[in-house]
Design an enzyme around this catalytic site. Structure first.
Site, PDB file in Angstrom:
ATOM      1  N   LYS A 196       2.482   3.095  -4.862  1.00 33.51           N
ATOM      2  CA  LYS A 196       1.266   3.854  -4.574  1.00 33.51           C
ATOM      3  C   LYS A 196       1.405   4.550  -3.222  1.00 33.51           C
ATOM      4  O   LYS A 196       2.179   4.131  -2.365  1.00 33.51           O
ATOM      5  CB  LYS A 196       0.049   2.919  -4.560  1.00 33.51           C
ATOM      6  CG  LYS A 196      -0.159   2.173  -5.878  1.00 33.51           C
ATOM      7  CD  LYS A 196      -0.510   3.128  -7.017  1.00 33.51           C
ATOM      8  CE  LYS A 196      -0.714   2.381  -8.326  1.00 33.51           C
ATOM      9  NZ  LYS A 196       0.491   2.242  -9.134  1.00 33.51           N
ATOM     10  N   ASP A 197       0.607   5.603  -3.039  1.00 36.11           N
ATOM     11  CA  ASP A 197       0.665   6.427  -1.831  1.00 36.11           C
ATOM     12  C   ASP A 197       0.502   5.577  -0.569  1.00 36.11           C
ATOM     13  O   ASP A 197      -0.230   4.588  -0.566  1.00 36.11           O
ATOM     14  CB  ASP A 197      -0.436   7.479  -1.850  1.00 36.11           C
ATOM     15  CG  ASP A 197      -0.327   8.391  -3.067  1.00 36.11           C
ATOM     16  OD1 ASP A 197      -0.628   7.930  -4.179  1.00 36.11           O
ATOM     17  OD2 ASP A 197       0.076   9.548  -2.898  1.00 36.11           O
TER      18      ASP A 197
END
Length: 501
Positions: free
Chosen positions: A227-228
């Site tokens: 995830k970012d």
């Protein structure tokens, strides 16, 4: 060589569906402006709802060893005055587990951060004098400037007869981190699944911190996708043979990370085992000719969709685009790939920039390792291997956790997809379907199509097996590359060109 952050046109993003003038805004001005929630294969949006550990089920194969229990109450009381209440409780629980007959199943404990070297020395001496069956060493704390004392069972102590020493040598080529496997209850799933909530940290960084506090290797963890970093994200993670109560106890010591919603499962998570992600995005500093243009643009997005490009986050958040490392791996340029992972980069924290520059100028592996924080998983893995095998760049690359290593190649795969998508739009437009396009109709059965279109990656659980044999390492990396080359040829048939409502 330091490089500037990638821009959209540099990774193949060059076309728009609409001819509207559009509007501009600032994305991720704050990390809280970008909220990502994983969506599992059942369509459930992953949320962090509870930090409590579930009640542990009784072990079916447990034995009563109370007759052999030795009391260390007085030593624990003395330790409390030296280390404090919380560490004393942690140590008491650790000793109780050992007394319960679970030497092989008891993982080391990490005491509270301590910046006073003389105090740490006093702690080491206390253990030598009072707990001869335990040994201590020092590990990095939650941040780069702190140190923690780690406590573990002394496998060389006479009563243990060195029974763990053979296991330690064998761990390198086994899946996951198999410590404690013999005493794991048969009625409990071997994997602990939990929800990982993190703020302004990427997935590998967060798991690196957790793994350090648990004293387990990175390959113990499984997840469906990264995830970012500059975001608030929630996702599922699995870890091999760890107690929920142990992970839940970390919450009070973690910063920007929370763990919860624990349950035991039979299988670990693999890359690609998700339906997708749900994004909640805040745009700030909107600049447009008029409010009507904003409304028209939003309406066009709803009616015509958008070109399904891989966004800039797929190419890394640092100044070195990860697809360049992936290209070096595909070309077999091992030294070039290592250099790009370790070289100085723009925009990093001063301590990290200093460490990278120091290595670039001195090639001092040991000195650089002392400066690099623990969460730089790839860099530290490469340097640890170069410390024992100087010049063996292939071995160094293989030491990077496979889930992270393959992200480099996936990034290059995404780079090629973006360029192919732009060429397709430039040549044929977006109004008509042409021969070779993949068309997905909502009314059709979604079973198999969802797997191929909705997944971020092909499922891949093989990354938990490591080997110290260089021939096997070379073969495995080449096998990975050959697999990716095949996927590159069929990429247009696995990802839709346009996303429509």
């Amino acid at each position: 060589m330091a490089m500037k952050t990638a821009e959209e046109h540099e990774v193949g993003i060059s076309c728009f569906i609409s001819d509207l003038p559009g509007f501009r805004g600032i994305l991720k001005q704050r990390y809280s402006d970008f909220i990502v929630n994983e969506v599992d294969r059942d369509g459930t949006v992953v949320q962090l709802s509870s930090l409590d550990a579930p009640q542990e089920e009784p072990e079916e194969n447990g034995t009563n060893t109370s007759d052999n229990v030795v009391s260390y109450a007085s030593q624990i009381e003395s330790f409390k005055s030296l280390a404090g209440d919380s560490d004393a409780v942690l140590l008491e629980e650790f000793i109780n587990k050992i007394n319960a007959g679970g030497e092989d199943g008891v993982s080391p404990i990490v005491l509270s951060p301590d910046s006073d070297k003389s105090h740490r020395k006093a702690m080491h001496n206390f253990f030598k004098e009072n707990f001869k069956f335990l040994v201590t060493d020092v590990v990095d704390g939650p941040d780069a400037s702190s140190k923690c004392i780690r406590v573990r069972l002394n496998s060389a102590e006479p009563n243990n007869k060195g029974k763990n020493s053979k296991k330690r040598k064998e761990r390198g080529d086994k899946p996951f981190d198999s410590r404690g496997s013999e005493n794991w209850p048969k009625n409990v799933g071997k994997f602990l699944r939990f929800h990982l909530y993190k703020e302004n940290k990427d997935t590998h960084e967060a798991l690196g911190v957790i793994g350090n506090m648990l004293s387990v290797q990175p390959k113990s963890f499984g997840f469906a996708g990264t995830k970012d970093k500059r975001a608030v994200t929630t996702q599922r993670v699995t870890v091999y043979k760890q107690r929920a109560s142990r992970l839940a106890s970390l919450n009070k010591r973690l910063f920007g990370i929370k763990l919860g919603d624990f349950c035991y499962v039979k299988e670990g998570l693999c890359l690609g085992q998700l339906l997708g992600n749900r994004f909640t995005i805040t745009l700030r500093g909107i600049v447009a000719d008029s409010e009507d243009i904003i409304k028209a643009s939003a309406d066009a997005l709803g009616r015509h969709g958008f070109i399904n490009y891989f966004g800039l986050q797929r190419f890394g958040s640092g100044s070195l685009p990860t697809h360049l490392i992936g290209a070096a791996l595909l070309q077999g340029e091992w030294k070039l790939a290592v250099d790009m992972i370790l070289d100085p980069r723009d925009g990093e924290k001063s301590a990290i920039a200093k460490a990278r520059k120091y290595y670039k100028e001195s090639s001092d592996v040991v000195g650089t390792l002392k400066q690099l924080p623990r969460y730089l998983v790839a860099e530290r893995a490469v340097l640890q291997t170069l410390k024992t095998s100087p010049g063996n760049y292939l071995q160094a690359l293989k030491s990077i956790p496979r889930t992270l290593r393959m992200l480099y190649v996936h990034s290059y795969q995404s780079y090629l997809w973006n360029h192919a998508a732009s060429k397709r739009v430039q040549k044929y437009g977006t109004e008509n379907v042409v021969l070779g396009d993949l068309v997905y109709c909502k009314e059709n059965s979604t079973g198999k199509v969802t797997e191929s279109v909705g997944s971020e990656y092909a499922e891949d659980c093989s990354g938990r097996y490591d080997s110290n044999n260089e021939d096997e390492i070379s073969g495995e990396i080449h096998e990975e590359i050959d697999s990716v080359k095949v996927r590159l040829l069929v990429l247009a048939h696995c990802r839709g060109l346009l996303v429509l409502n």
